[in-house]
Design an enzyme around this catalytic site. Sequence first.
Site, PDB file in Angstrom:
ATOM      1  CG  HIS A 224      -0.036  -5.057  -5.993  1.00 44.07           C
ATOM      2  ND1 HIS A 224      -0.477  -6.228  -6.016  1.00 44.07           N
ATOM      3  CD2 HIS A 224      -0.524  -4.682  -4.898  1.00 44.07           C
ATOM      4  CE1 HIS A 224      -1.576  -6.508  -5.039  1.00 44.07           C
ATOM      5  NE2 HIS A 224      -1.347  -5.541  -4.093  1.00 44.07           N
TER       6      HIS A 224
ATOM      7  CG  ASP B 200      -4.276  -7.482  -2.267  1.00 46.23           C
ATOM      8  OD1 ASP B 200      -3.521  -6.699  -2.759  1.00 46.23           O
ATOM      9  OD2 ASP B 200      -3.574  -8.362  -1.431  1.00 46.23           O
TER      10      ASP B 200
ATOM     11  CG  ASP C 252      -2.075  -2.852  -2.203  1.00 48.44           C
ATOM     12  OD1 ASP C 252      -3.218  -3.555  -2.602  1.00 48.44           O
ATOM     13  OD2 ASP C 252      -1.140  -3.237  -1.842  1.00 48.44           O
TER      14      ASP C 252
ATOM     15  CG  HIS D 223      -2.949 -12.409   0.144  1.00 50.10           C
ATOM     16  ND1 HIS D 223      -1.882 -12.100   0.920  1.00 50.10           N
ATOM     17  CD2 HIS D 223      -3.061 -11.318  -0.532  1.00 50.10           C
ATOM     18  CE1 HIS D 223      -1.441 -11.038   0.547  1.00 50.10           C
ATOM     19  NE2 HIS D 223      -1.836 -10.462  -0.445  1.00 50.10           N
TER      20      HIS D 223
ATOM     21  CD  GLU E 209       2.206  -5.881  -3.002  1.00 48.68           C
ATOM     22  OE1 GLU E 209       2.285  -5.444  -2.008  1.00 48.68           O
ATOM     23  OE2 GLU E 209       1.457  -6.836  -3.218  1.00 48.68           O
ATOM     24  CD  GLU E 210      -0.358  -9.716  -3.286  1.00 51.62           C
ATOM     25  OE1 GLU E 210       0.396  -9.733  -2.073  1.00 51.62           O
ATOM     26  OE2 GLU E 210      -1.261  -9.127  -3.226  1.00 51.62           O
TER      27      GLU E 210
HETATM   28  N1  BES Z   1      -2.531  -5.231  -0.452  1.00 52.80           N
HETATM   29  C1  BES Z   1      -1.485  -5.792   0.614  1.00 52.80           C
HETATM   30  C2  BES Z   1      -0.968  -4.744   1.513  1.00 52.80           C
HETATM   31  C3  BES Z   1      -1.749  -4.487   2.611  1.00 52.80           C
HETATM   32  C4  BES Z   1      -2.145  -5.566   3.460  1.00 52.80           C
HETATM   33  C5  BES Z   1      -1.997  -3.358   3.193  1.00 52.80           C
HETATM   34  C6  BES Z   1      -2.777  -5.324   4.512  1.00 52.80           C
HETATM   35  C7  BES Z   1      -2.674  -3.048   4.234  1.00 52.80           C
HETATM   36  C8  BES Z   1      -3.218  -4.222   4.895  1.00 52.80           C
HETATM   37  C9  BES Z   1      -0.036  -6.322  -0.021  1.00 52.80           C
HETATM   38  O1  BES Z   1      -0.542  -6.768  -1.555  1.00 52.80           O
HETATM   39  C10 BES Z   1       0.369  -7.303   0.412  1.00 52.80           C
HETATM   40  O2  BES Z   1      -0.079  -8.524   0.623  1.00 52.80           O
HETATM   41  N2  BES Z   1       1.571  -7.304   1.003  1.00 52.80           N
HETATM   42  C11 BES Z   1       2.189  -8.146   1.861  1.00 52.80           C
HETATM   43  C12 BES Z   1       3.677  -7.817   2.221  1.00 52.80           C
HETATM   44  C13 BES Z   1       4.715  -7.953   0.868  1.00 52.80           C
HETATM   45  C14 BES Z   1       5.935  -7.351   0.945  1.00 52.80           C
HETATM   46  C15 BES Z   1       4.576  -9.077   0.060  1.00 52.80           C
HETATM   47  C16 BES Z   1       1.688  -8.304   3.004  1.00 52.80           C
HETATM   48  O3  BES Z   1       0.693  -7.361   3.625  1.00 52.80           O
HETATM   49  O4  BES Z   1       1.892  -9.294   3.946  1.00 52.80           O
HETATM   50 ZN    ZN Z   2      -1.669  -8.784  -1.291  1.00 53.65          ZN
END
Ligand code: BES
Ligand code: ZN
Length: 402
Positions: free
Chosen positions: A211, A231, A293, A370, A265-266
């Site tokens: 993403h 990220d 990612d 984030h 994605e976020e």
């Molecule tokens: N890069 C993260 C995913 C991630 C976080 C992978 C921690 C491994 C460990 C991704 O951008 C993210 O923030 N995903 C969200 C969920 C999504 C459905 C919004 C998350 O992890 O809460």
């Molecule tokens: Zn993220």
Amino acid sequence: MFFSIPRFVVGSLILVSITQPSFSKAHPSSNKRLFVTMGSDLSEKVFTNKSQKVLESTNGLSVVEIEVDDMGNISHEAHEGFHRCGGFMVHESYEKALEEVQNDSSRQFAKNVSFADYSINQGSQVNARIGEAREIRIRKMIQKLSSFKNRYFESETGLESQEYIFNEWKSIGSGRSDIEVKKFKHNSWPQDTIIAVMRGSSDEKIVIGGHADSIAGWWNRSRATAPGADDNASGIATITETFRVLVESGYRPEKTLVFAAYAAEEVGLRGSKEMAESFKKNNDTVLGVLQLDMTNYNGSDWDIALVSDFTNEEQNKFLGSLIDTYLPQLKWGYDRCGYACSDHASWTGQGFPASAPFEARKSKMNPHIHTGRDTLSQSGDNANHALKFVKLALAYVIELDN
Ligand code: BES
Ligand code: ZN
């Protein structure tokens, strides 16, 4: 960090769902209402006083009807209470969300049928390409992408950053008539997914994606400072360098290679979900999907953690063998995300074999994502760690292609 849901919680939630009034299911959703799926633990915490919003709970996953304005609050709870960074997925209708919940337990350990040949026999080609990957290229791309104030899916700078990736990929592919760089448009938000296609003689596809959007804070996200260096500028830079090495070496694939920089994605894996759905609808054969990612924070004793849930077990084993064969100095292992944590889950959801090599054990992941502090300086101002992922991606593409 790994949250498993105690049985009594699941049980009580199923009870709650049986006693739900069903009026809200029949209501057509207005513009501002969304159907999302999330862990039942999370939905219970967020909606203690508004339990009518939880429409269904099964196997630890709930369908919840929310308003757009609820999203910040849910993310906040997910983050504070469960150490998740978003933790929910948006669906276009109640029926779609329900389908997701019902399919979920089988999906988590998906053994989606794969047509791929996982033999490893391209040693000289792979070793040559691996030697051409350059840390400085990755570093420069991370620096550029993280210099946008944010890459949020509905902000001005989030459109500019996609334009930047589009032009960068176009310039890499210029001069090759078998390469086309396109914008995959989404109907419900302005940020496009960017796609570079390197056509092979076969229409079967190999997808390398990550993403491109970034996020920080709970309010006014269109104006927040969200450098998203790890990220996920790191993943996009990893993909870009993989693409560059293949093009500049004159690599001509047998299969069709698809490089993707997903939008949105976020905010619930929305860009990749629409792309995976469109591939499914077109009856595309996808031999494999590699999700990149977060690749540049060397936080644990493992160099690479292969995400073991919402991914394809056979393809994961193939990736492990590729590391052992071509990058034998690296340490790796399997780790669970515990939920649909990134775009690989969108592909798994459509029945395609997906894998997600991650930068560290999850418990030792980059703690600054984030926030405004997700900068390259957290990784020592270099891209040495991401370079390992470029090498793995090159091995993956070349071996799966041949
Ligand atoms: N890069 C993260 C995913 C991630 C976080 C992978 C921690 C491994 C460990 C991704 O951008 C993210 O923030 N995903 C969200 C969920 C999504 C459905 C919004 C998350 O992890 O809460
Ligand atoms: Zn993220």
